[in-house]
Scaffold this motif. Structure first.
Motif, PDB file in Angstrom:
ATOM      1  N   THR A 261      33.147  41.975  47.992  1.00 51.30           N
ATOM      2  CA  THR A 261      33.088  43.435  48.047  1.00 51.30           C
ATOM      3  C   THR A 261      31.843  43.820  48.836  1.00 51.30           C
ATOM      4  O   THR A 261      30.776  43.227  48.668  1.00 51.30           O
ATOM      5  CB  THR A 261      33.024  44.069  46.651  1.00 51.30           C
ATOM      6  OG1 THR A 261      31.894  43.537  45.930  1.00 51.30           O
ATOM      7  CG2 THR A 261      34.298  43.798  45.865  1.00 51.30           C
ATOM      8  N   PHE A 270      36.800  45.727  50.877  1.00 51.27           N
ATOM      9  CA  PHE A 270      37.097  44.462  50.217  1.00 51.27           C
ATOM     10  C   PHE A 270      37.478  43.457  51.289  1.00 51.27           C
ATOM     11  O   PHE A 270      38.441  43.653  52.034  1.00 51.27           O
ATOM     12  CB  PHE A 270      38.239  44.608  49.208  1.00 51.27           C
ATOM     13  CG  PHE A 270      38.447  43.376  48.371  1.00 51.27           C
ATOM     14  CD1 PHE A 270      37.639  43.133  47.265  1.00 51.27           C
ATOM     15  CD2 PHE A 270      39.428  42.456  48.694  1.00 51.27           C
ATOM     16  CE1 PHE A 270      37.819  41.986  46.490  1.00 51.27           C
ATOM     17  CE2 PHE A 270      39.624  41.317  47.929  1.00 51.27           C
ATOM     18  CZ  PHE A 270      38.815  41.083  46.819  1.00 51.27           C
ATOM     19  N   GLN A 272      39.087  40.255  51.889  1.00 50.06           N
ATOM     20  CA  GLN A 272      39.969  39.440  51.043  1.00 50.06           C
ATOM     21  C   GLN A 272      40.078  37.985  51.486  1.00 50.06           C
ATOM     22  O   GLN A 272      40.699  37.178  50.799  1.00 50.06           O
ATOM     23  CB  GLN A 272      41.357  40.065  50.994  1.00 50.06           C
ATOM     24  CG  GLN A 272      42.130  40.009  52.304  1.00 50.06           C
ATOM     25  CD  GLN A 272      43.491  39.358  52.174  1.00 50.06           C
ATOM     26  OE1 GLN A 272      44.251  39.647  51.257  1.00 50.06           O
ATOM     27  NE2 GLN A 272      43.799  38.453  53.094  1.00 50.06           N
ATOM     28  N   THR A 306      44.575  41.598  42.424  1.00 49.51           N
ATOM     29  CA  THR A 306      43.647  42.182  43.387  1.00 49.51           C
ATOM     30  C   THR A 306      44.286  43.348  44.126  1.00 49.51           C
ATOM     31  O   THR A 306      43.683  44.420  44.272  1.00 49.51           O
ATOM     32  CB  THR A 306      43.192  41.118  44.399  1.00 49.51           C
ATOM     33  OG1 THR A 306      42.625  40.010  43.693  1.00 49.51           O
ATOM     34  CG2 THR A 306      42.161  41.685  45.354  1.00 49.51           C
ATOM     35  N   LEU A 310      43.197  47.284  44.434  1.00 50.24           N
ATOM     36  CA  LEU A 310      42.869  47.872  45.736  1.00 50.24           C
ATOM     37  C   LEU A 310      43.766  49.061  46.044  1.00 50.24           C
ATOM     38  O   LEU A 310      43.323  50.066  46.612  1.00 50.24           O
ATOM     39  CB  LEU A 310      43.005  46.820  46.831  1.00 50.24           C
ATOM     40  CG  LEU A 310      42.002  45.662  46.781  1.00 50.24           C
ATOM     41  CD1 LEU A 310      42.369  44.594  47.800  1.00 50.24           C
ATOM     42  CD2 LEU A 310      40.584  46.167  47.026  1.00 50.24           C
ATOM     43  N   VAL A 317      40.695  47.283  53.115  1.00 47.75           N
ATOM     44  CA  VAL A 317      40.765  45.832  52.954  1.00 47.75           C
ATOM     45  C   VAL A 317      40.665  45.169  54.325  1.00 47.75           C
ATOM     46  O   VAL A 317      41.343  45.590  55.272  1.00 47.75           O
ATOM     47  CB  VAL A 317      42.098  45.401  52.293  1.00 47.75           C
ATOM     48  CG1 VAL A 317      42.097  43.906  52.008  1.00 47.75           C
ATOM     49  CG2 VAL A 317      42.352  46.203  51.026  1.00 47.75           C
TER      50      VAL A 317
END
Length: 348
Positions: A261, A270, A272, A306, A310, A317
């Protein structure tokens, strides 16, 4: 009223070309000048005089792919390491037949029987420090291995990178730590890796028990990190690695796979890493198990948990294998998610 479809568009194009207009887009459009091809007219010459009769060169590749966006005060520079196109194998998705995968590709307007895999490394400017998240494929530049060349195009000396943060130890994330001749690519950078990832891949017992197809990955990890003996800092999950950049445990793809993050002011991102791969397949269908995931069930559980969060938070992302520049929003849509790419902006 004429129906507009692919057939009528192609027919219109053929008619226009046969008529000698050279374009099907507008009647009466001016003939292209040399300036329109990227070469300005010679000084003192009009546009008509500057028209070149030489055949235009035909580009075969893209210009360096770099895109910047801001997360609060942090400037994020997405750098494409290129793209590979691989044939669609019967085992790419372990729990779906090839026909279902091809149907998903067709639905996303992608060619069937081939998988485009993009690679996007992130450079974060955090408080004047240059932090690189993953390093790309490395090696000699080709369809991949473009990161260092793009850094040069940006005027960034690899020796000016302050910190390199690695998400996991697959070759497309760590091989860029070395130059083509095996020297450290970022010689002055602090190198940080997930402690759980290090523990797994550096374990001799794990390597001896690994199936034959995985032994090469263990050998590659040892090759890449050998020049950094005694200089690798191992971090735990939930640790702040740079101001606002926090490691998040997301195992499944690999045992120590890590996401991040990034928070600055009221903004967030985020990162990923490899929670999922090609969005057209695995964002839309989070229950599909990619052959790249070492523990598919754990990877699916992490993906769903996740992405639910989100989606609820409407958080931006960044995906390593998302189409460049690799930033998008994910919206819950039935059993899967809708992939909404970030809107391109010309200024920060």
């Amino acid at each position: 009223m004429t129906e507009v479809n692919r057939r009528t568009v192609l027919a219109g194009t053929a008619t226009a070309l046969a008529a000698g207009t050279g374009t099907a887009f507008a009647q009466g459009a001016p003939a292209p000048t040399a300036g329109a091809q990227g070469t300005p007219p010679a000084p003192g010459q009009g546009a008509a005089a500057a028209v070149s009769t030489a055949p235009a060169s035909r580009p075969s590749s893209q210009v360096p792919s770099v895109y910047r966006y801001k997360v609060g005060d942090v400037v994020v520079t997405a750098i494409s390491d290129g793209m590979r196109v691989m044939p669609l194998s019967d085992t790419l998705v372990r729990n779906q037949p090839k026909e279902a995968v091809n149907a998903a590709l067709k639905s996303a307007f992608l060619p069937e029987n081939q998988i485009p895999i993009s690679f996007t490394v992130l450079l974060l400017n955090i408080g004047g420090r240059q932090v690189l998240v993953d390093t790309g494929n490395g090696g000699k530049p080709g369809p991949v291995g473009l990161v260092n060349g793009s850094l040069t195009d940006l005027g960034i000396d690899p020796a000016a990178i302050d910190q390199v943060v690695i998400s996991h130890f697959h070759g497309d994330h760590i091989n860029g730590l070395l130059t083509a001749d095996g020297a450290p690519a970022f010689p002055k950078a602090q190198l940080m890796v997930p402690e759980r990832e290090w523990a797994f891949w550096m374990d001799e017992g794990q390597m001896s028990r690994a199936p034959e197809g995985l032994k090469g990955a263990f050998a590659n990890v040892r090759r890449v990190f050998k020049p950094f003996e005694g200089k690798v800092e191992r971090y735990g999950w939930d640790k702040e690695l740079a101001p606002g950049l926090v490691a998040v445990g997301t195992p499944g793809h690999t045992p120590g796979h890590t996401s991040y993050t990034l928070a600055s002011g009221s903004d967030g991102l985020f990162i990923q890493s490899d929670i999922t791969n090609l969005p057209a397949l695995f964002v839309r269908n989070p229950g599909w198990h990619a052959m790249f995931d070492m523990d598919p069930a754990a990877a699916e559980a992490v993906r769903r948990k996740t992405f639910d969060q989100l989606s609820a938070d409407r958080m931006l992302v960044a995906g390593y294998h998302f189409p460049f520049p690799g930033a998008a929003y994910l919206e819950k849509d039935g059993d899967g998610y809708r992939y909404v790419p970030t809107y391109w902006r010309p200024v920060l």
